[in-house]
Design a protein around this motif. Structure first.
Motif, PDB file in Angstrom:
ATOM      1  N   MET A  79       0.832  -1.204   0.000  1.00 56.39           N
ATOM      2  CA  MET A  79       0.000   0.000   0.000  1.00 56.39           C
ATOM      3  C   MET A  79       0.865   1.251   0.000  1.00 56.39           C
ATOM      4  O   MET A  79       0.531   2.251  -0.650  1.00 56.39           O
ATOM      5  CB  MET A  79      -0.935   0.001   1.205  1.00 56.39           C
ATOM      6  CG  MET A  79      -1.879   1.184   1.222  1.00 56.39           C
ATOM      7  SD  MET A  79      -3.040   1.115   2.598  1.00 56.39           S
ATOM      8  CE  MET A  79      -4.046   2.561   2.203  1.00 56.39           C
ATOM      9  N   LEU A  80       1.976   1.213   0.705  1.00 55.54           N
ATOM     10  CA  LEU A  80       2.887   2.354   0.710  1.00 55.54           C
ATOM     11  C   LEU A  80       3.504   2.558  -0.673  1.00 55.54           C
ATOM     12  O   LEU A  80       3.685   3.699  -1.117  1.00 55.54           O
ATOM     13  CB  LEU A  80       3.971   2.156   1.767  1.00 55.54           C
ATOM     14  CG  LEU A  80       3.461   2.026   3.210  1.00 55.54           C
ATOM     15  CD1 LEU A  80       4.632   1.779   4.160  1.00 55.54           C
ATOM     16  CD2 LEU A  80       2.678   3.259   3.636  1.00 55.54           C
ATOM     17  N   LEU A  81       3.819   1.471  -1.375  1.00 56.23           N
ATOM     18  CA  LEU A  81       4.320   1.602  -2.740  1.00 56.23           C
ATOM     19  C   LEU A  81       3.259   2.189  -3.654  1.00 56.23           C
ATOM     20  O   LEU A  81       3.564   3.009  -4.534  1.00 56.23           O
ATOM     21  CB  LEU A  81       4.782   0.245  -3.271  1.00 56.23           C
ATOM     22  CG  LEU A  81       6.060  -0.345  -2.681  1.00 56.23           C
ATOM     23  CD1 LEU A  81       6.417  -1.640  -3.400  1.00 56.23           C
ATOM     24  CD2 LEU A  81       7.217   0.640  -2.779  1.00 56.23           C
ATOM     25  N   GLU A  82       2.012   1.791  -3.464  1.00 54.71           N
ATOM     26  CA  GLU A  82       0.932   2.368  -4.260  1.00 54.71           C
ATOM     27  C   GLU A  82       0.770   3.847  -3.954  1.00 54.71           C
ATOM     28  O   GLU A  82       0.525   4.658  -4.862  1.00 54.71           O
ATOM     29  CB  GLU A  82      -0.375   1.620  -3.996  1.00 54.71           C
ATOM     30  CG  GLU A  82      -1.590   2.200  -4.705  1.00 54.71           C
ATOM     31  CD  GLU A  82      -1.503   2.156  -6.232  1.00 54.71           C
ATOM     32  OE1 GLU A  82      -2.257   2.911  -6.890  1.00 54.71           O
ATOM     33  OE2 GLU A  82      -0.686   1.378  -6.769  1.00 54.71           O
ATOM     34  N   ALA A  83       0.929   4.232  -2.689  1.00 56.06           N
ATOM     35  CA  ALA A  83       0.870   5.653  -2.332  1.00 56.06           C
ATOM     36  C   ALA A  83       1.983   6.416  -3.050  1.00 56.06           C
ATOM     37  O   ALA A  83       1.766   7.542  -3.532  1.00 56.06           O
ATOM     38  CB  ALA A  83       0.992   5.819  -0.820  1.00 56.06           C
ATOM     39  N   ALA A  84       3.166   5.829  -3.138  1.00 59.55           N
ATOM     40  CA  ALA A  84       4.274   6.478  -3.835  1.00 59.55           C
ATOM     41  C   ALA A  84       3.964   6.640  -5.311  1.00 59.55           C
ATOM     42  O   ALA A  84       4.243   7.680  -5.920  1.00 59.55           O
ATOM     43  CB  ALA A  84       5.557   5.675  -3.637  1.00 59.55           C
ATOM     44  N   ARG A  85       3.387   5.613  -5.911  1.00 60.52           N
ATOM     45  CA  ARG A  85       3.038   5.686  -7.334  1.00 60.52           C
ATOM     46  C   ARG A  85       1.978   6.767  -7.572  1.00 60.52           C
ATOM     47  O   ARG A  85       2.061   7.554  -8.504  1.00 60.52           O
ATOM     48  CB  ARG A  85       2.544   4.327  -7.799  1.00 60.52           C
ATOM     49  CG  ARG A  85       2.366   4.217  -9.316  1.00 60.52           C
ATOM     50  CD  ARG A  85       0.926   4.059  -9.739  1.00 60.52           C
ATOM     51  NE  ARG A  85       0.338   2.846  -9.238  1.00 60.52           N
ATOM     52  CZ  ARG A  85       0.353   1.677  -9.906  1.00 60.52           C
ATOM     53  NH1 ARG A  85       0.946   1.580 -11.061  1.00 60.52           N
ATOM     54  NH2 ARG A  85      -0.242   0.619  -9.392  1.00 60.52           N
ATOM     55  N   GLN A  86       0.951   6.809  -6.709  1.00 59.14           N
ATOM     56  CA  GLN A  86      -0.110   7.803  -6.876  1.00 59.14           C
ATOM     57  C   GLN A  86       0.406   9.224  -6.629  1.00 59.14           C
ATOM     58  O   GLN A  86       0.026  10.161  -7.345  1.00 59.14           O
ATOM     59  CB  GLN A  86      -1.282   7.474  -5.958  1.00 59.14           C
ATOM     60  CG  GLN A  86      -2.012   6.193  -6.348  1.00 59.14           C
ATOM     61  CD  GLN A  86      -3.285   5.950  -5.559  1.00 59.14           C
ATOM     62  OE1 GLN A  86      -3.829   6.859  -4.923  1.00 59.14           O
ATOM     63  NE2 GLN A  86      -3.788   4.720  -5.597  1.00 59.14           N
ATOM     64  N   ALA A  87       1.260   9.391  -5.631  1.00 59.65           N
ATOM     65  CA  ALA A  87       1.831  10.718  -5.360  1.00 59.65           C
ATOM     66  C   ALA A  87       2.696  11.176  -6.529  1.00 59.65           C
ATOM     67  O   ALA A  87       2.738  12.370  -6.860  1.00 59.65           O
ATOM     68  CB  ALA A  87       2.644  10.683  -4.075  1.00 59.65           C
ATOM     69  N   THR A  88       3.379  10.239  -7.169  1.00 61.92           N
ATOM     70  CA  THR A  88       4.188  10.579  -8.345  1.00 61.92           C
ATOM     71  C   THR A  88       3.306  11.075  -9.484  1.00 61.92           C
ATOM     72  O   THR A  88       3.612  12.085 -10.127  1.00 61.92           O
ATOM     73  CB  THR A  88       5.004   9.357  -8.794  1.00 61.92           C
ATOM     74  OG1 THR A  88       5.914   8.993  -7.746  1.00 61.92           O
ATOM     75  CG2 THR A  88       5.782   9.641 -10.064  1.00 61.92           C
ATOM     76  N   ALA A  89       2.203  10.379  -9.742  1.00 56.58           N
ATOM     77  CA  ALA A  89       1.289  10.804 -10.798  1.00 56.58           C
ATOM     78  C   ALA A  89       0.739  12.199 -10.518  1.00 56.58           C
ATOM     79  O   ALA A  89       0.652  13.042 -11.421  1.00 56.58           O
ATOM     80  CB  ALA A  89       0.142   9.799 -10.932  1.00 56.58           C
ATOM     81  N   ALA A  90       0.382  12.467  -9.252  1.00 56.94           N
ATOM     82  CA  ALA A  90      -0.152  13.783  -8.899  1.00 56.94           C
ATOM     83  C   ALA A  90       0.903  14.869  -9.040  1.00 56.94           C
ATOM     84  O   ALA A  90       0.616  15.985  -9.501  1.00 56.94           O
ATOM     85  CB  ALA A  90      -0.697  13.745  -7.470  1.00 56.94           C
ATOM     86  N   THR A  91       2.134  14.564  -8.659  1.00 61.35           N
ATOM     87  CA  THR A  91       3.208  15.554  -8.725  1.00 61.35           C
ATOM     88  C   THR A  91       3.563  15.906 -10.167  1.00 61.35           C
ATOM     89  O   THR A  91       3.803  17.075 -10.497  1.00 61.35           O
ATOM     90  CB  THR A  91       4.454  15.027  -7.990  1.00 61.35           C
ATOM     91  OG1 THR A  91       4.120  14.800  -6.612  1.00 61.35           O
ATOM     92  CG2 THR A  91       5.608  16.009  -8.070  1.00 61.35           C
ATOM     93  N   LEU A  92       3.584  14.901 -11.037  1.00 59.60           N
ATOM     94  CA  LEU A  92       3.934  15.136 -12.435  1.00 59.60           C
ATOM     95  C   LEU A  92       2.736  15.603 -13.255  1.00 59.60           C
ATOM     96  O   LEU A  92       2.900  16.041 -14.400  1.00 59.60           O
ATOM     97  CB  LEU A  92       4.514  13.861 -13.052  1.00 59.60           C
ATOM     98  CG  LEU A  92       5.824  13.356 -12.442  1.00 59.60           C
ATOM     99  CD1 LEU A  92       6.257  12.062 -13.113  1.00 59.60           C
ATOM    100  CD2 LEU A  92       6.914  14.410 -12.546  1.00 59.60           C
ATOM    101  N   GLY A  93       1.543  15.490 -12.698  1.00 56.07           N
ATOM    102  CA  GLY A  93       0.355  15.934 -13.414  1.00 56.07           C
ATOM    103  C   GLY A  93      -0.127  14.973 -14.475  1.00 56.07           C
ATOM    104  O   GLY A  93      -0.896  15.349 -15.362  1.00 56.07           O
ATOM    105  N   ARG A  94       0.309  13.708 -14.397  1.00 63.42           N
ATOM    106  CA  ARG A  94      -0.110  12.718 -15.389  1.00 63.42           C
ATOM    107  C   ARG A  94       0.191  11.320 -14.869  1.00 63.42           C
ATOM    108  O   ARG A  94       1.187  11.113 -14.168  1.00 63.42           O
ATOM    109  CB  ARG A  94       0.630  12.925 -16.710  1.00 63.42           C
ATOM    110  CG  ARG A  94       2.146  12.777 -16.580  1.00 63.42           C
ATOM    111  CD  ARG A  94       2.869  13.064 -17.886  1.00 63.42           C
ATOM    112  NE  ARG A  94       4.320  13.027 -17.711  1.00 63.42           N
ATOM    113  CZ  ARG A  94       5.057  11.923 -17.789  1.00 63.42           C
ATOM    114  NH1 ARG A  94       4.472  10.768 -18.029  1.00 63.42           N
ATOM    115  NH2 ARG A  94       6.366  11.977 -17.621  1.00 63.42           N
ATOM    116  N   PRO A  95      -0.662  10.362 -15.192  1.00 64.36           N
ATOM    117  CA  PRO A  95      -0.303   8.978 -14.892  1.00 64.36           C
ATOM    118  C   PRO A  95       0.750   8.497 -15.876  1.00 64.36           C
ATOM    119  O   PRO A  95       0.797   8.950 -17.029  1.00 64.36           O
ATOM    120  CB  PRO A  95      -1.620   8.224 -15.091  1.00 64.36           C
ATOM    121  CG  PRO A  95      -2.358   9.046 -16.090  1.00 64.36           C
ATOM    122  CD  PRO A  95      -1.977  10.473 -15.814  1.00 64.36           C
TER     123      PRO A  95
END
Length: 320
Positions: free
Chosen positions: A244-260
């Protein structure tokens, strides 16, 4: 196969009453779900294993064409399914080859992986995988194995689809109970479920798969812990699972870069358990990219203590 009569020393039985043992040596099944710490057979990725040398093993696995949580990314298998597969391989070998009892608890200290996008494309059949595992730094407590580090090479059709490594220790249920006694005896209730951030901002479709809640500050979220999630919380646990923490990192990355985007490389370390009764704050910031990609450093803190950090590198351009 012959269907004649079964003959014993003192009787002859008609073929219609005989019991014939059928053997299908080429059939595939999953490894025992208990070996990979899963309650649902559907969440078991591994199908077989064998020892190939001293502390070296071959593990086979399969990725479904579609998964309820590890959903395809631009036509590619979700890279995080490779992380889950590598995690499962370590647990399997600990129990099946190194004799770690099933009741022991595992503490993951690091997990990293990198994928080759061209070999992650979803095909017209599930992906069959061959995984080479090399174990090292084997820790022992008396005669028992107490953890090790391992490296994995994941091949699909003979080509490297992913590589990775992990490091963990394991303790008996009695030791784990002593370790966790203070926290579990505190009587603090679990946090109420918080609202998800907009799914499209973190590369998700369903709000139920979103693990971040907005805080009103840029690049800062509260971890959204839904213990009813059937994959992230496949079975009851007393802390937030590492996946779940890895998924949080992936989702935070998408939000930070503005794209999945497709995660090409993830390097993570875990400092302590993320508890269920206190807010865990997730922050993200861009860092210099690796291998031509864009990288984001994601960290988690709880009660002013670091919980985990992960550097996520994604493709710089859209992969179709």
């Amino acid at each position: 196969m012959s269907t004649g009569t079964f003959r014993s020393a003192d009787a002859t039985c008609p073929a219609s009453h005989a019991t014939t043992a059928l053997r299908f040596p080429s059939l595939t099944t999953t490894v025992p779900k208990e070996f990979v710490h899963r309650a649902s057979v559907a969440e078991v990725m591994l199908t077989d294993w064998e020892r190939t040398g001293e502390d070296r093993f071959s593990v086979s696995a399969q990725w479904p064409r579609g998964h309820s949580f590890f959903t395809a990314v631009n036509g590619h298998h979700d890279p995080l399914i490779s992380a889950e597969t590598i995690r499962q391989a370590g647990a399997l070998l600990a129990h099946a080859e190194y004799g770690v009892p099933l009741g022991h608890s595992f503490l993951m200290w690091s997990l990293e992986f990198a994928v080759c996008p061209e070999d992650l494309l979803v095909g017209d059949a599930p992906a069959s995988l061959d995984i080479e595992i090399a174990c090292a730094d084997i820790k022992r407590r008396g005669r028992s194995v107490a953890g090790f580090r391992y490296d994995a090479v994941v091949r699909r059709n003979g080509r490297i689809a992913a590589t990775g490594s992990a490091d963990f220790t394991c303790v008996s249920s009695e030791v784990y109970t002593r370790m966790r006694a203070g926290r579990l005896a505190s009587g603090r209730p679990r946090l109420p479920l918080t609202a998800p951030t907009a799914p499209q901002t973190v590369g998700r479709i369903s709000p139920t798969d979103v693990v971040l809640s907005p805080t009103g500050e840029p690049d800062r979220w509260q971890l959204r812990v839904d213990t009813r999630h059937p994959v992230l919380f496949d079975h009851p646990v007393d802390h937030v699972p590492g996946m779940m923490l890895l998924e949080a990192a992936r989702q935070a990355t998408a939000a930070t870069l503005g794209r999945p985007a497709l995660a090409l490389d993830v390097s993570s370390t875990f400092a302590r358990y993320a508890e269920l009764d206190a807010p865990c704050l997730i922050t993200a910031r861009r860092v210099p990219g690796k291998n031509g990609g864009e990288s984001v450093l994601v960290t988690g803190h709880q009660e002013d203590e670091p919980v985990f950090s992960a550097t996520v590198t994604v493709a710089a351009q859209h992969l179709g």
